[in-house]
Motif scaffolding. Structure first.
Motif, PDB file in Angstrom:
ATOM      1  N   GLU A   1      -3.216   6.465  -7.478  1.00 58.74           N
ATOM      2  CA  GLU A   1      -1.912   6.732  -8.100  1.00 58.74           C
ATOM      3  C   GLU A   1      -2.054   7.340  -9.488  1.00 58.74           C
ATOM      4  O   GLU A   1      -1.444   8.360  -9.805  1.00 58.74           O
ATOM      5  CB  GLU A   1      -1.095   5.432  -8.136  1.00 58.74           C
ATOM      6  N   ASP A   2      -2.912   6.772 -10.321  1.00 59.57           N
ATOM      7  CA  ASP A   2      -3.100   7.328 -11.670  1.00 59.57           C
ATOM      8  C   ASP A   2      -3.746   8.705 -11.595  1.00 59.57           C
ATOM      9  O   ASP A   2      -3.506   9.572 -12.446  1.00 59.57           O
ATOM     10  CB  ASP A   2      -3.961   6.391 -12.515  1.00 59.57           C
ATOM     11  N   ALA A   3      -4.584   8.928 -10.568  1.00 61.33           N
ATOM     12  CA  ALA A   3      -5.212  10.243 -10.414  1.00 61.33           C
ATOM     13  C   ALA A   3      -4.128  11.299 -10.243  1.00 61.33           C
ATOM     14  O   ALA A   3      -4.123  12.323 -10.941  1.00 61.33           O
ATOM     15  CB  ALA A   3      -6.150  10.252  -9.200  1.00 61.33           C
ATOM     16  N   VAL A   4      -3.158  11.015  -9.341  1.00 63.98           N
ATOM     17  CA  VAL A   4      -2.060  11.968  -9.126  1.00 63.98           C
ATOM     18  C   VAL A   4      -1.267  12.134 -10.426  1.00 63.98           C
ATOM     19  O   VAL A   4      -0.978  13.256 -10.849  1.00 63.98           O
ATOM     20  CB  VAL A   4      -1.126  11.482  -7.992  1.00 63.98           C
TER      21      VAL A   4
ATOM     22  N   THR B   1      -4.782  14.525  -0.687  1.00 62.44           N
ATOM     23  CA  THR B   1      -5.357  15.349   0.390  1.00 62.44           C
ATOM     24  C   THR B   1      -4.808  16.773   0.315  1.00 62.44           C
ATOM     25  O   THR B   1      -5.434  17.706   0.809  1.00 62.44           O
ATOM     26  CB  THR B   1      -5.024  14.770   1.786  1.00 62.44           C
ATOM     27  N   ARG B   2      -3.626  16.920  -0.316  1.00 64.61           N
ATOM     28  CA  ARG B   2      -3.040  18.269  -0.461  1.00 64.61           C
ATOM     29  C   ARG B   2      -3.657  18.998  -1.652  1.00 64.61           C
ATOM     30  O   ARG B   2      -3.940  20.191  -1.584  1.00 64.61           O
ATOM     31  CB  ARG B   2      -1.525  18.137  -0.646  1.00 64.61           C
TER      32      ARG B   2
ATOM     33  N   THR C   1       0.827  -1.206   0.000  1.00 61.13           N
ATOM     34  CA  THR C   1       0.000   0.000   0.000  1.00 61.13           C
ATOM     35  C   THR C   1       0.862   1.257   0.000  1.00 61.13           C
ATOM     36  O   THR C   1       0.333   2.361  -0.024  1.00 61.13           O
ATOM     37  CB  THR C   1      -0.895   0.028   1.241  1.00 61.13           C
ATOM     38  N   ALA C   2       2.194   1.110   0.026  1.00 57.48           N
ATOM     39  CA  ALA C   2       3.063   2.287   0.155  1.00 57.48           C
ATOM     40  C   ALA C   2       2.761   3.300  -0.944  1.00 57.48           C
ATOM     41  O   ALA C   2       2.556   4.481  -0.668  1.00 57.48           O
ATOM     42  CB  ALA C   2       4.525   1.861   0.115  1.00 57.48           C
TER      43      ALA C   2
ATOM     44  N   VAL D   1       1.175   7.121  -0.480  1.00 61.53           N
ATOM     45  CA  VAL D   1       1.813   8.375  -0.920  1.00 61.53           C
ATOM     46  C   VAL D   1       0.860   9.137  -1.848  1.00 61.53           C
ATOM     47  O   VAL D   1       0.691  10.356  -1.721  1.00 61.53           O
ATOM     48  CB  VAL D   1       3.150   8.080  -1.638  1.00 61.53           C
ATOM     49  N   ALA D   2       0.200   8.406  -2.732  1.00 65.18           N
ATOM     50  CA  ALA D   2      -0.726   9.052  -3.669  1.00 65.18           C
ATOM     51  C   ALA D   2      -1.879   9.725  -2.916  1.00 65.18           C
ATOM     52  O   ALA D   2      -2.209  10.891  -3.166  1.00 65.18           O
ATOM     53  CB  ALA D   2      -1.268   8.025  -4.646  1.00 65.18           C
TER      54      ALA D   2
END
Lengths: 418, 418
Positions: free
Chosen positions: B43-46, B23-24, B12-13, B17-18
């Protein structure tokens, strides 16, 4: 003279004397008695009880029919009922009782009178035989105008204040405050009502207040005879009530208030009023009994909240928690329950909404991002608010129009009122 | 170390992170953002937001589908959303944020973690991206054990006492008290919970209290980043909460609390708890917003009654009057709402019923007729009580058995306890 005004009504004199007698022979809510009156009529009912007849198959049959209609299936029978009523024949002197009330400036109000409160019909077979009234007999207002304020005898200063203020404000709105004439909450409710009537002098509320046809500020419904001012500590207060309003009881003069009669009295208060408000009551309290009667008659019930540490509010909180009462904090709330004037006072409390209440999410984010002292740039705002540059510019325009944002040396800041 | 415990969970690391990054980039309840995450995954969203792509027909189509399912018909579109998120890319440093929390003894709890509170699912698309937790990450109890105590910052001493006592008693019953860490009612609720935990030392309530797997006495859900103790006046209190419970926020470290974020924070408090209790609130108050969220999520809402003269109780009375809250006066009432232990405490209050409560009407009439000092005869009783001689004799027998009546020199009298 008010007594005579009714007592001498043509054609009802005999019935009035008969009903006066029946209030002496029968305890309140003696359903067998009510059935007898329904079947035979007041005068023949008295005559039958006076007779030596041990029973009557015909009467008993018709009474059984009346009782079953009203939900009372089995009953001990007429002979048993007669054994309840006859021991009291010795004391019977209805003309004397009527005369006593007349001398006290009152009289006996009977269902045959035009001024009889129609609200009592909701009690069905449990409706009173008649009402002994001390004060102006014609002064019992219609249900819509009557509010009951009830509560514990051992009231706190909090409950006493609330009762007096609610009563006073209700009278100013043209309502009549009905209570039980007891110490504590009852007394405070009567006092508040009377003082308001004195202040307004019939200017506010109902212009006809105090007059014979008018709306009286307050009524006291007693568990004992109205010839006595009970409790004695309330004598002055009760005297004042007879002058401006009326004291009412279904039991004849000379009758002692008993636990049973107090419980029965509560059903009259509930039936006469559009709303019954419990101002202060312990977890177990007679006031809850009145509220229960009101609920059974599908009248509105209100309860005044108080400190969770006050045992005298535990009964009110119990009603609120069980959902059998609505939370009322002032006369406006009560008037709203009575579906009467002043309905919207509660809303006024809301006060003016804050300027930012109407904003959309984007503008709210933007407003939050605007500094109060320093100024900032559109780019910074875009980052802080998390809005695109276009959205920031559009939002700043709206906020500026609302006077929430202002341009300041080539940047933007929030207005102090934002 | 609690942070690492979760942070190092295998597999899940990257997602962690994603989500930290998201949240930011996104404000709470940014539905477009939630839709993007739902469609593309964290992850793909970021990655997509970081890319230079101006939009994506496919993505936008799928997002529109997700949004319409959740009731959001029209939305400005992906390009508009990107213009909100991208300005914040410059500040993006999720690993740093995770490290900051780790050093503070916390971490980021994500939906992929087994300890993620399932109650948040009721927020549907409005569920938080992740929760920044300062304190033991695994310590957020299930909804059934969480009670929210909320109210005004400018509380009265009455409200402060009630909040502290309710919180303390709830913790003793094994509940976790959730609030917003603000001044006034919030602070008192947290304090009451912590003091109860200190006293019981995990003996009462939940034996595992305070341990990593145990039920913490209290949680604070913040509108700003958990790296700062806000408001500063509550620093010591908030530090104590991180030690025994946890401080939670959906916004990353360094984020300022804003009006918008306070309103969003309230939805988290409501969602995490089985019952939300408003202890004290003015007619217009943020606490009512929390109650409204709880109501929308069909969670139980309680309101504490108070003086009708206290502006700080007006909001509570408003909730009671509108029927959107149940009247609660102590922890037992709240536990009953939570359908948990102590349901019947309220009943105990009733206390022992009076001896005469069970009597039938006839016996009640008879009891009322019995004199306390002097004695009386059966005939007299028959007249006074309005009962036949046979009924009087039978009744006297029953009352004597109950110890309510007694024979005395050839007559009858009432026992003092009658």
């Amino acid at each position: 003279m008010n007594g005579t005004a009714v007592g001498s009504a043509i054609g009802t004199a005999g019935i009035r004397v008969a009903r006066a007698a029946l209030t002496r022979l029968m305890e309140p809510s003696d359903l067998a008695g009510m059935a007898l009156i329904a079947v035979a009529g007041p005068e023949d009912a008295v005559a039958f009880i006076r007779s030596r007849a041990h029973s009557s198959a015909v009467l008993e049959q018709e009474m059984t029919a009346v009782l079953s209609v009203s939900g009372t299936g089995r009953w001990p029978g007429l002979a048993d009922a007669l054994s309840r009523w006859r021991p009291r024949l010795a004391d019977l002197a209805p003309e004397r009782d009527l005369y006593v009330l007349e001398r006290l400036g009152g009289g006996l109000l009977i269902p045959e009178d035009p001024q009889w409160p129609s609200a009592l019909a909701d009690l069905e077979l449990g409706a009173p035989i008649a009402l002994w009234v001390r004060g102006a007999v014609g002064r019992i207002p219609e249900q819509k105008r009557c509010i009951a304020l009830v509560g514990s005898r051992d009231s706190t200063s909090y409950g006493a204040n609330v009762a007096a203020e609610m009563a006073s404000s209700l009278v100013q709105r043209g309502f009549t405050v009905v209570s039980g004439g007891a110490y504590g909450i009852d007394a405070q409710a009567h006092r508040g009502a009377i003082s308001a009537a004195a202040q307004t002098g019939g200017q506010n509320g109902d212009p006809r207040r105090g007059t014979e046809e008018g709306v009286p500020p307050t009524l006291a419904v007693m568990a004992g005879g109205v010839d006595r001012f009970y409790p004695s500590g309330n004598e002055e207060l009760l005297r004042a009530i007879t002058e401006q309003g009326a004291i009412v009881a279904e039991v004849p003069p000379g009758t002692n208030p008993t636990r049973y009669r107090f419980l029965q009295r509560n059903r009259l208060i509930a039936a006469l009023c559009e709303v019954t408000v419990v101002v202060e009551a312990r977890w177990r309290s007679g006031a809850l009994n009145t509220a229960h009667h009101a609920d059974t008659l599908s009248r509105s019930v209100g309860a005044v909240p108080g400190s969770v540490y006050s045992a005298n509010s535990a009964g009110c909180h119990r009603l609120l928690r069980e959902g059998s009462a609505v939370c009322v904090t002032d006369a406006a709330d009560i008037a709203e329950l009575a579906d009467a004037v002043g309905t919207n006072l509660a809303v006024e409390q809301e006060g003016a909404p804050a300027l930012h209440d109407g904003l959309g999410v984007a503008d709210l984010l933007l407003l939050d991002a605007l500094p109060l002292r320093s100024t900032t740039t559109v780019d910074k705002l875009s980052v802080v608010a998390g809005l695109g540059t276009a959205a920031v510019l559009a939002g700043l325009g709206r906020l500026e129009l609302l006077g929430l944002a202002q341009r300041a040396n080539s940047g933007w800041k929030r207005n102090s009122n934002g």
